[in-house]
Design a protein around this motif. Structure first.
Motif, mmCIF file in Angstrom:
data_model
loop_
_atom_site.group_PDB
_atom_site.id
_atom_site.type_symbol
_atom_site.label_atom_id
_atom_site.label_comp_id
_atom_site.label_asym_id
_atom_site.label_seq_id
_atom_site.Cartn_x
_atom_site.Cartn_y
_atom_site.Cartn_z
ATOM 1 N N GLU A 9 0.808 -1.219 0.000
ATOM 2 C CA GLU A 9 0.000 0.000 0.000
ATOM 3 C C GLU A 9 0.843 1.271 0.000
ATOM 4 O OE1 GLU A 9 -3.194 0.148 2.771
ATOM 5 O OE2 GLU A 9 -3.709 -1.979 2.524
ATOM 6 N N GLU A 10 1.817 1.348 0.883
ATOM 7 C CA GLU A 10 2.610 2.570 0.992
ATOM 8 C C GLU A 10 3.441 2.811 -0.261
ATOM 9 O OE1 GLU A 10 6.050 4.556 3.889
ATOM 10 O OE2 GLU A 10 4.798 2.912 4.630
ATOM 11 N N LEU A 11 4.126 1.775 -0.726
ATOM 12 C CA LEU A 11 4.965 1.917 -1.903
ATOM 13 C C LEU A 11 4.119 2.141 -3.154
ATOM 14 C CD1 LEU A 11 7.790 1.917 -3.103
ATOM 15 C CD2 LEU A 11 7.634 -0.578 -3.319
ATOM 16 N N GLY A 12 2.990 1.459 -3.242
ATOM 17 C CA GLY A 12 2.105 1.652 -4.381
ATOM 18 C C GLY A 12 1.596 3.075 -4.459
ATOM 19 N N ALA A 13 1.190 3.614 -3.322
ATOM 20 C CA ALA A 13 0.715 4.993 -3.286
ATOM 21 C C ALA A 13 1.824 5.965 -3.665
ATOM 22 C CB ALA A 13 0.173 5.323 -1.891
ATOM 23 N N GLU A 14 3.052 5.699 -3.199
ATOM 24 C CA GLU A 14 4.184 6.560 -3.543
ATOM 25 C C GLU A 14 4.475 6.531 -5.040
ATOM 26 O OE1 GLU A 14 7.451 5.261 -1.199
ATOM 27 O OE2 GLU A 14 6.647 6.011 0.701
ATOM 28 N N THR A 15 4.399 5.345 -5.625
ATOM 29 C CA THR A 15 4.659 5.221 -7.065
ATOM 30 C C THR A 15 3.642 6.014 -7.866
ATOM 31 O OG1 THR A 15 5.685 3.039 -6.823
ATOM 32 C CG2 THR A 15 4.777 3.599 -8.989
ATOM 33 N N ILE A 16 2.380 5.856 -7.526
ATOM 34 C CA ILE A 16 1.330 6.574 -8.253
ATOM 35 C C ILE A 16 1.446 8.074 -8.022
ATOM 36 C CG2 ILE A 16 -1.160 6.926 -8.436
ATOM 37 C CD1 ILE A 16 -0.100 4.357 -9.765
ATOM 38 N N PRO A 37 -5.360 0.227 -3.176
ATOM 39 C CA PRO A 37 -4.680 -0.841 -2.438
ATOM 40 C C PRO A 37 -5.498 -2.118 -2.507
ATOM 41 C CG PRO A 37 -5.751 0.672 -0.910
ATOM 42 C CD PRO A 37 -5.902 1.267 -2.286
ATOM 43 N N GLY A 38 -4.839 -3.245 -2.664
ATOM 44 C CA GLY A 38 -5.599 -4.482 -2.729
ATOM 45 C C GLY A 38 -4.753 -5.684 -3.079
ATOM 46 N N ASP A 39 -5.367 -6.841 -2.948
ATOM 47 C CA ASP A 39 -4.732 -8.141 -3.187
ATOM 48 C C ASP A 39 -5.553 -8.849 -4.261
ATOM 49 O OD1 ASP A 39 -3.853 -10.781 -3.132
ATOM 50 O OD2 ASP A 39 -3.701 -10.876 -0.954
ATOM 51 N N ILE A 40 -4.942 -9.206 -5.372
ATOM 52 C CA ILE A 40 -5.707 -9.802 -6.467
ATOM 53 C C ILE A 40 -6.273 -11.175 -6.114
ATOM 54 C CG2 ILE A 40 -4.513 -8.534 -8.285
ATOM 55 C CD1 ILE A 40 -2.943 -11.135 -8.888
ATOM 56 N N THR A 41 -5.832 -11.768 -4.999
ATOM 57 C CA THR A 41 -6.421 -13.046 -4.606
ATOM 58 C C THR A 41 -7.765 -12.859 -3.935
ATOM 59 O OG1 THR A 41 -5.381 -13.143 -2.408
ATOM 60 C CG2 THR A 41 -4.121 -14.015 -4.272
ATOM 61 N N ARG A 42 -8.155 -11.618 -3.697
ATOM 62 C CA ARG A 42 -9.491 -11.324 -3.166
ATOM 63 C C ARG A 42 -10.363 -10.814 -4.308
ATOM 64 N NH1 ARG A 42 -6.628 -9.325 1.709
ATOM 65 N NH2 ARG A 42 -6.661 -7.216 0.849
ATOM 66 N N ASP A 43 -11.387 -11.566 -4.634
ATOM 67 C CA ASP A 43 -12.262 -11.204 -5.737
ATOM 68 C C ASP A 43 -12.846 -9.806 -5.550
ATOM 69 O OD1 ASP A 43 -13.910 -12.096 -8.172
ATOM 70 O OD2 ASP A 43 -15.478 -11.530 -6.760
ATOM 71 N N SER A 44 -13.182 -9.471 -4.304
ATOM 72 C CA SER A 44 -13.777 -8.163 -4.038
ATOM 73 C C SER A 44 -12.812 -7.026 -4.349
ATOM 74 C CB SER A 44 -14.237 -8.068 -2.575
ATOM 75 O OG SER A 44 -13.137 -8.274 -1.687
ATOM 76 N N ASP A 45 -11.517 -7.239 -4.162
ATOM 77 C CA ASP A 45 -10.526 -6.210 -4.485
ATOM 78 C C ASP A 45 -10.428 -6.005 -5.990
ATOM 79 O OD1 ASP A 45 -10.075 -5.982 -1.808
ATOM 80 O OD2 ASP A 45 -7.992 -6.642 -1.848
ATOM 81 N N CYS A 46 -10.502 -7.098 -6.742
ATOM 82 C CA CYS A 46 -10.461 -6.981 -8.206
ATOM 83 C C CYS A 46 -11.709 -6.276 -8.723
ATOM 84 C CB CYS A 46 -10.319 -8.360 -8.832
ATOM 85 S SG CYS A 46 -8.747 -9.163 -8.448
ATOM 86 N N GLU A 47 -12.844 -6.586 -8.128
ATOM 87 C CA GLU A 47 -14.079 -5.894 -8.506
ATOM 88 C C GLU A 47 -13.981 -4.406 -8.184
ATOM 89 O OE1 GLU A 47 -18.894 -6.481 -7.926
ATOM 90 O OE2 GLU A 47 -17.544 -7.100 -6.304
ATOM 91 N N ARG A 48 -13.379 -4.105 -7.032
ATOM 92 C CA ARG A 48 -13.273 -2.708 -6.594
ATOM 93 C C ARG A 48 -12.336 -1.918 -7.497
ATOM 94 N NH1 ARG A 48 -9.811 -0.771 -2.672
ATOM 95 N NH2 ARG A 48 -9.358 -2.926 -2.028
ATOM 96 N N MET A 49 -11.240 -2.521 -7.973
ATOM 97 C CA MET A 49 -10.318 -1.765 -8.822
ATOM 98 C C MET A 49 -10.975 -1.413 -10.149
ATOM 99 S SD MET A 49 -7.410 -4.390 -10.299
ATOM 100 C CE MET A 49 -7.874 -5.724 -11.432
ATOM 101 N N VAL A 50 -11.784 -2.319 -10.682
ATOM 102 C CA VAL A 50 -12.479 -2.022 -11.934
ATOM 103 C C VAL A 50 -13.537 -0.960 -11.709
ATOM 104 C CG1 VAL A 50 -13.978 -2.971 -13.722
ATOM 105 C CG2 VAL A 50 -11.984 -4.274 -12.957
ATOM 106 N N SER A 51 -14.299 -1.096 -10.631
ATOM 107 C CA SER A 51 -15.324 -0.096 -10.324
ATOM 108 C C SER A 51 -14.712 1.279 -10.125
ATOM 109 C CB SER A 51 -16.104 -0.506 -9.067
ATOM 110 O OG SER A 51 -16.794 -1.710 -9.270
ATOM 111 N N TYR A 52 -13.568 1.313 -9.445
ATOM 112 C CA TYR A 52 -12.905 2.591 -9.201
ATOM 113 C C TYR A 52 -12.453 3.232 -10.508
ATOM 114 C CZ TYR A 52 -9.844 6.067 -7.097
ATOM 115 O OH TYR A 52 -9.251 7.247 -6.730
#
Length: 353
Positions: free
Chosen positions: A109-116, A130-145
């Protein structure tokens, strides 16, 4: 900085025009080309000092780390998983420099935010989830976002992946982590197998499922690039779940290419060889520590370790992140309009001999 500063101006002009590109006269195009140094000048350069045994021996000229093609992804909305560092970070940065609106996801999360944030500091468009692709809900959230922030999803690079079961920023302590690190099948621990398969296979599946659902809903086509490995087309000793998982990524790519071609969605993958990234460095630290415990095997797994281009390089250097990203973005772009279901073996010729 000159290239990036000019890109800001070009990106703003391109988006404002709504044309997806800038119409230039031949003279203007030549001037712009000179200013941005878009053309790569050389294919190769001589060894220095020369190799006395191979007269005329040459090094391949590498794609510069800061190379980009202005405007190629102008107005496109693109997801990059595993964006915090390595190839994911470089892909996100180059996409933004080429005009894309980028949504990056990473478990760091911290490094990802810094990169962006470093991409945004260039005046470019990028957002972090921030998220983990092994969680389906996180993948759904990244697309929705991505859709909520930029209006749609046009393309995705599914880059997130692992070679072991350690957290990406966990210190390596081989003697106390054997059940989570690289091992032959008869020595491999369940945590090692399960986590590598979960991230590389299930995580890629979850990512693709939500990306494709959105693309189907939009009915405007799209492009997906999955990051596999040369380990997805051949075996590598001592890494059973990684090899199995990257073969599975290739299978998912081919399956999706068949199912979604009628809807204008192309799906391809890259099969990289040795690439100088944080993951590569971690893998060799694991090997170094393992050797330090007195580990020995037949040696056959390392019988061939250099690609054609690595062997030919004066410093025996593997590929760079920039070289890998260049092919990812080509496949992702409309330039690759006749390519789907393909694996581009970006392995420096490793798999041909």
């Amino acid at each position: 900085m000159k290239r990036r500063d000019m890109l800001k101006t070009l990106g703003i002009a391109t988006v404002a025009s709504g044309t997806g590109g800038i119409m230039l006269t031949e003279a203007e195009a030549a001037e712009l080309n000179d200013a941005l140094n878009i053309a790569l000048d050389e294919y190769a350069f001589p060894w220095d000092p020369a190799d006395p045994d191979v007269p005329g021996r040459m090094n391949i000229a590498r794609v510069p780390d800061d190379y980009f093609m202005p405007g190629r992804f102008a107005g496109k909305n693109v997801i990059v998983t595993g964006c915090a560092r390595g190839m994911g970070a470089d892909a996100a940065r180059r996409l933004a420099r080429e005009g894309a609106n980028v949504v990056g996801l990473d478990i760091l999360e911290e490094l990802g935010a810094e990169t962006i944030e470093s991409i945004r500091a260039e005046g470019l468009n990028a957002a972090f989830v921030p998220g983990d692709i092994t969680r389906d809900s996180d993948c759904e959230r990244m697309v929705s976002y991505c859709v909520e922030t930029y209006g749609s999803l046009d393309a995705a690079i599914n880059n997130a992946g692992v070679m072991d079961a350690l957290h990406p920023d966990e210190e390596i302590d081989y003697p106390n982590q054997r059940d989570r690190l690289m091992a032959r099948i008869h020595e491999a621990g369940d945590p090692y197998w399960n986590r590598v398969m979960e991230v590389n296979v299930t995580g890629t599946f979850y990512s693709m499922r939500h990306e494709l659902r959105q693309m189907m809903k939009q009915n405007t086509g799209g492009s997906i690039v999955n990051i596999a490995s040369v380990a997805g087309i051949r075996g590598f000793g001592g890494t059973p779940p990684y090899v199995a998982s990257k073969h599975a990524v290739q299978g998912l790519t081919k399956n999706a290419a068949i199912d979604y071609a009628p809807y204008g969605i192309r799906v391809n993958s890259t099969g990289m060889g040795t690439t100088i990234t944080p993951m590569f460095k971690r893998a060799f630290e694991i090997i170094r520590q393992r050797i330090g415990t007195g580990f020995k095997d037949s040696g056959i797994s390392l019988a061939k370790i250099e690609s054609l281009l690595q062997y030919s390089d004066q410093n025996k250097m593997g590929s760079t992140s920039a070289e890998q990203v260049a092919i990812m973005l080509f496949l992702l772009s409309p330039e690759a309009s006749n390519i789907t279901g393909a694996t581009y073996n970006t392995d420096g010729g490793f798999s041909v001999y």
